[in-house]
Design a protein around this motif. Sequence first.
Motif, mmCIF file in Angstrom:
data_model
loop_
_atom_site.group_PDB
_atom_site.id
_atom_site.type_symbol
_atom_site.label_atom_id
_atom_site.label_comp_id
_atom_site.label_asym_id
_atom_site.label_seq_id
_atom_site.Cartn_x
_atom_site.Cartn_y
_atom_site.Cartn_z
ATOM 1 N N UNK A 24 -6.659 -39.140 -48.096
ATOM 2 C CA UNK A 24 -7.945 -38.525 -47.779
ATOM 3 C C UNK A 24 -8.610 -39.164 -46.557
ATOM 4 N N UNK A 25 -7.778 -39.745 -45.705
ATOM 5 C CA UNK A 25 -8.302 -40.477 -44.552
ATOM 6 C C UNK A 25 -9.171 -39.591 -43.663
ATOM 7 N N UNK A 26 -8.773 -38.348 -43.454
ATOM 8 C CA UNK A 26 -9.558 -37.440 -42.608
ATOM 9 C C UNK A 26 -10.961 -37.227 -43.145
ATOM 10 N N UNK A 27 -11.069 -37.065 -44.450
ATOM 11 C CA UNK A 27 -12.380 -36.897 -45.080
ATOM 12 C C UNK A 27 -13.200 -38.184 -44.969
ATOM 13 N N UNK A 70 -10.713 -50.691 -47.192
ATOM 14 C CA UNK A 70 -10.036 -50.017 -46.087
ATOM 15 C C UNK A 70 -11.004 -49.853 -44.922
ATOM 16 N N UNK A 71 -10.534 -50.156 -43.711
ATOM 17 C CA UNK A 71 -11.342 -49.885 -42.516
ATOM 18 C C UNK A 71 -10.988 -48.493 -42.029
ATOM 19 N N UNK A 72 -12.003 -47.643 -41.909
ATOM 20 C CA UNK A 72 -11.805 -46.250 -41.481
ATOM 21 C C UNK A 72 -12.086 -46.186 -39.987
ATOM 22 N N UNK A 73 -11.045 -46.379 -39.196
ATOM 23 C CA UNK A 73 -11.191 -46.462 -37.743
ATOM 24 C C UNK A 73 -11.049 -45.097 -37.101
ATOM 25 N N UNK A 74 -11.945 -44.819 -36.126
ATOM 26 C CA UNK A 74 -11.750 -43.616 -35.338
ATOM 27 C C UNK A 74 -10.890 -43.986 -34.120
#
Length: 79
Positions: A24-27, A70-74
């Motif tokens: 679900x990384x995109x979300x 988790x780091x949600x990096x752009x």
Amino acid sequence: MKKTSLPPQPPKEYWQDYDWANQHYGELLKAYPNQWVGIHHKRVVAASRDGRKVEESLGIQFPGQQIPLVFVADASHIY
């Protein structure tokens, strides 16, 4: 010579939550760009740009449990 031991392996729930975060990384990216998120039971339970704050929150909410962080990096981050 002292024997060293490895830390205990995370439980299967840890890996299920970690896999959920990857699926679900995109979300997560839309909701939490460039933030650290803690995942428990397949939902975000803590988020912040400061990873230490998330770790502290997880420790308070779930003492003694291993929770994926988790780091949600752009795309602006280059490793």
